[in-house]
Design a protein around this motif. Sequence first.
Motif, mmCIF file in Angstrom:
data_model
loop_
_atom_site.group_PDB
_atom_site.id
_atom_site.type_symbol
_atom_site.label_atom_id
_atom_site.label_comp_id
_atom_site.label_asym_id
_atom_site.label_seq_id
_atom_site.Cartn_x
_atom_site.Cartn_y
_atom_site.Cartn_z
ATOM 1 N N GLN B 52 19.502 33.764 -6.936
ATOM 2 C CA GLN B 52 19.105 33.120 -8.180
ATOM 3 C C GLN B 52 20.320 32.423 -8.794
ATOM 4 O OE1 GLN B 52 18.517 36.225 -11.335
ATOM 5 N NE2 GLN B 52 18.234 37.584 -9.581
ATOM 6 N N ALA B 53 20.052 31.441 -9.595
ATOM 7 C CA ALA B 53 21.131 30.712 -10.261
ATOM 8 C C ALA B 53 21.982 31.706 -11.050
ATOM 9 C CB ALA B 53 20.547 29.647 -11.182
ATOM 10 N N GLY B 54 23.298 31.527 -10.958
ATOM 11 C CA GLY B 54 24.211 32.457 -11.609
ATOM 12 C C GLY B 54 24.685 33.555 -10.668
ATOM 13 N N GLN B 55 23.984 33.732 -9.556
ATOM 14 C CA GLN B 55 24.377 34.721 -8.545
ATOM 15 C C GLN B 55 24.417 34.073 -7.162
ATOM 16 O OE1 GLN B 55 22.416 38.568 -8.601
ATOM 17 N NE2 GLN B 55 21.980 38.378 -10.787
ATOM 18 N N THR B 56 24.791 32.808 -7.142
ATOM 19 C CA THR B 56 24.883 32.151 -5.832
ATOM 20 C C THR B 56 26.052 32.750 -5.051
ATOM 21 O OG1 THR B 56 26.374 30.398 -6.601
ATOM 22 C CG2 THR B 56 23.994 30.015 -6.837
ATOM 23 N N GLY B 57 25.859 32.834 -3.759
ATOM 24 C CA GLY B 57 26.878 33.454 -2.920
ATOM 25 C C GLY B 57 26.705 34.949 -2.752
ATOM 26 N N TRP B 94 23.369 32.516 6.212
ATOM 27 C CA TRP B 94 22.956 31.104 6.118
ATOM 28 C C TRP B 94 21.828 31.026 5.092
ATOM 29 C CZ3 TRP B 94 24.722 26.798 5.752
ATOM 30 C CH2 TRP B 94 24.402 25.634 6.439
ATOM 31 N N VAL B 95 21.138 29.948 5.043
ATOM 32 C CA VAL B 95 20.183 29.773 3.942
ATOM 33 C C VAL B 95 18.992 30.714 4.016
ATOM 34 C CG1 VAL B 95 20.833 27.372 3.510
ATOM 35 C CG2 VAL B 95 19.039 27.877 5.163
ATOM 36 N N GLU B 156 28.564 18.937 -1.937
ATOM 37 C CA GLU B 156 28.119 17.964 -2.947
ATOM 38 C C GLU B 156 26.801 17.317 -2.545
ATOM 39 O OE1 GLU B 156 29.227 17.448 -5.960
ATOM 40 O OE2 GLU B 156 30.725 19.016 -5.632
ATOM 41 N N LEU B 157 26.595 17.183 -1.237
ATOM 42 C CA LEU B 157 25.330 16.591 -0.782
ATOM 43 C C LEU B 157 24.157 17.488 -1.160
ATOM 44 C CD1 LEU B 157 23.889 14.304 0.777
ATOM 45 C CD2 LEU B 157 24.086 15.721 2.824
ATOM 46 N N ILE B 164 15.603 21.354 -7.463
ATOM 47 C CA ILE B 164 15.142 22.701 -7.822
ATOM 48 C C ILE B 164 15.177 23.674 -6.664
ATOM 49 C CG2 ILE B 164 13.672 21.860 -9.695
ATOM 50 C CD1 ILE B 164 11.253 22.339 -7.848
ATOM 51 N N HIS B 165 15.154 23.189 -5.433
ATOM 52 C CA HIS B 165 15.116 24.121 -4.289
ATOM 53 C C HIS B 165 16.457 24.817 -4.152
ATOM 54 C CE1 HIS B 165 14.734 25.743 -0.279
ATOM 55 N NE2 HIS B 165 13.434 25.484 -0.311
ATOM 56 N N PRO B 166 16.467 26.122 -3.791
ATOM 57 C CA PRO B 166 17.734 26.841 -3.640
ATOM 58 C C PRO B 166 18.623 26.358 -2.505
ATOM 59 C CG PRO B 166 15.855 28.268 -3.123
ATOM 60 C CD PRO B 166 15.298 27.029 -3.722
ATOM 61 N N TYR B 167 18.164 25.480 -1.648
ATOM 62 C CA TYR B 167 19.068 24.869 -0.677
ATOM 63 C C TYR B 167 20.104 23.996 -1.394
ATOM 64 C CZ TYR B 167 15.939 26.068 3.307
ATOM 65 O OH TYR B 167 15.175 26.719 4.261
ATOM 66 N N ARG B 168 19.949 23.826 -2.695
ATOM 67 C CA ARG B 168 20.879 22.951 -3.403
ATOM 68 C C ARG B 168 22.235 23.598 -3.636
ATOM 69 N NH1 ARG B 168 17.745 25.119 -7.442
ATOM 70 N NH2 ARG B 168 18.693 25.668 -9.447
ATOM 71 N N TRP B 169 22.286 24.927 -3.577
ATOM 72 C CA TRP B 169 23.598 25.547 -3.771
ATOM 73 C C TRP B 169 24.166 26.027 -2.445
ATOM 74 C CZ3 TRP B 169 19.774 28.233 -7.066
ATOM 75 C CH2 TRP B 169 19.196 29.349 -6.446
#
Lengths: 425, 429
Positions: B52-57, B94-95, B156-157, B164-169
Amino acid sequence: MSKLIFEHGETTPLCSFTAAVPRGAVYDPDQLEGLTRHAAELACRGAGDLDREKLDAAIDFLGGSIDVEVDRDWIALSATCLARNLDRTAELACSILADPRFEASEHEALIRESLSDLDDVRDDDSSLADRHFQRLVAPGHRYGRTTLGTDQSLERLPLERARTHHRLLWDGSQMIVGVAGAVSQSRADRLVDQLTSAASAKGEQPGEPLPITPTPAGRRIYLIDKPERSQCQLVLGHVAPRYGTPDYTALMPLETTFGGMFTSRLMQQVRVERGWSYGAGCRMMRARSPYWFRIVTAPTREVAVPALSLILDMYRDIASNGIAADELEFAVGHITGSLPFMRATARQRMRLALRHRLLDLPDDFPLGLGAELEALDTDTVTRAARQCLTPDDLCIVMVATADEVVPELERAGLAPTEIIPYDSY
Amino acid sequence: MSWTFEVSHSACGLDIRRHRLHNGLGLIVMADPHAPVVSYQTWYGVGSRHEQAGQTGMAHLFEHLMFNRTEKHGRGQFDRIIERTGGDNNAATWVDWTYYRDSVPPRDLATVVELEADRMANLVLESPELESEREVVANERMQRVDDDIDGFADEELGRLAYTIHPYRWPTIGWMEDIRSMTLDQVRSFYRTYYAPNNATVVVVGGVDEAAVLDLVASHYGSLDAADIPVHPTITEPAQTEERRRSFAKPTPSPRYLAGFRGVALGHPDWPALSLACAILGAGQSSRLYRRLVVESEIAIHVHCDVPQFRDPALIRISTQLRRGHRPDQAEAEIDSVLAQLQGELISEEELTKVRNVAETDFWSELEGCDGRAESLGHFQTTLGDFRRLFEIADSLSRVSREDIQRVARAHFGRHNRSVIEILPDGDEE
């Protein structure tokens, strides 16, 4: 000794072959660093009736690959293909060996490409550190010169010299051929004949290899200055014993213990205990002549100097005191236990035997190492360490941003011997 | 404790069989009597997509933490035990998944089964371990992204192409998230996702299948299934216009990286898109390589690929340019090559070529025990069935020239692309 190293395997419908000669970049003439690599690559840019475009298309059409590898001690032409395409692949490989076109336009294009490859090397901090380390660790050493070349040497490469050099390098009488995969013994035998005939016996050397020089006395620190670095690439080392000698074998458990596993001393102290770097390790490199002992790590900028100080202390300790009996036992078990993994597939077995043949060692040398390692004791290892490891005669290369690191290095008594702009070599 | 046999398949002259334990654990076995080694892999159905956003990685940081102590084995013991056998181990996040690989001699299989079952259920998570691994991961991020131009461009890509998809981070996570992850969050992640019913064990090599079944059942059978959250499928809104960003970096070699909206691995068009990418970028006779590296000499490297993701991925065309050349020059050539692919059918010869390339790549992945296990585990975890590996490979031989033209027209449009340009410092527009 047979020219053929053959390993049959039917698990996939693939086969691989490698034609190699024990002549490599150590035969680059003075001022023409990169000639061996250039000649080997250029031979693949058009052969026989096929110009570069047609040759590339012919190779790709088969779905396989034909690549050239250039080492300091040897060069090799390697191919992988579907078994059904072996005949045509072999034909193309033989054409590259026997009848490369060496067209002027391709020669000039390759030079331009190699100059761009230098930019690529400088972009990657690890490659950049390695490039400078090679030339600085033991100046004049046969393995210290760049196989890629320099801006100056590449501009000087003459086409006719490349053609002659290629002809002399690929001597069929010196050739070793490795074949592995879904191919029969008789087909492998025929492949040897094809490849060795394509590279006829020359009866002369391509030149004189460079000498082997010792590590200069004293500690030298070279800072490769590159802007905006958040990490520092560190490479430390010196000339080490030759692979296959008793001293090298005696040091193998020490190499493993110090930096050859995840649970090695370097990894544990630098990464696990302190979190200073993603990785830390060491390696004694393997070649036909004495090569380097190298320690490599990449700490963040903020801890680069403490990391360097720590590693120097650790290295002095192991070079003086060797390793403990339980460490020796563990390392020997790890090394001997890892051998099956290096020989698990037909291709791996072929490549391992080929590599040892090129190093002037028996094909099955690794199989005999186990007994030698198990016969070692801590006194023998310590003696080899004191004799061969030189923590006070050391070359240290750091890729970092000078303004940010030099003051701290000076405060720690580690002032750089020289600051070198990253794009100067 | 009981196993349910599910499916089987044959490849490389060997049987591959999937079983399921009563607690949901999947097990795939590919026994090879001639293999002198064993690859034991554990594939968890959690990747950066599940964060979730804020806990990426989180998934990747947790992968690091899995190598620390358990209630039974002290810190560093896991690696020590594996290394004593002569084997080695590693992991990757990976994703769509996280997997753990152990390569050991067959005689040490029981040791590995015990270790893996132990850390699935009994990992000890405390502050010292978290803080140490946090620093290691931060270092890794600096190495792979902050100090690496291509890693930076890739990150950056993703940020640009997805909204909105989590592949963005990035899978490694944003640095601020790596730095702020708490122990409670890490423990919660472990309890949520590290359970037998969210895992598939893949065993390939010198083993006896019946013995593997007994061994795995004896160590995993007492573990309880967890209530794995079902993440709703997030559909990234269609892209209607091109997106672009430029950055300056200390390099003499500009970069051009374009991401076109593609398809998921399980989509019927993935095989055609995969072959289209091969036409464009596989080998030195490929169209982009010929145009950019050989003919115009604009580029040092060029790559084109469509990833094997569960959800629609970006088709990436990336190129590193030679000194003195500009990204817009590369883009003009790329656009010309793409227009040709869209406008004209490829030749039969080119189609045969890329089918041969795909076939060689397929078999190359299956040459050793680790590669086989990885392929099986990836397809089982991403698509729910390892047999999809073979089905998709088989379908490549049925892709037509018209299919390739169709997918090229559908996906390689400007409105569908996001572009990242890296310029040398001082050359910014």
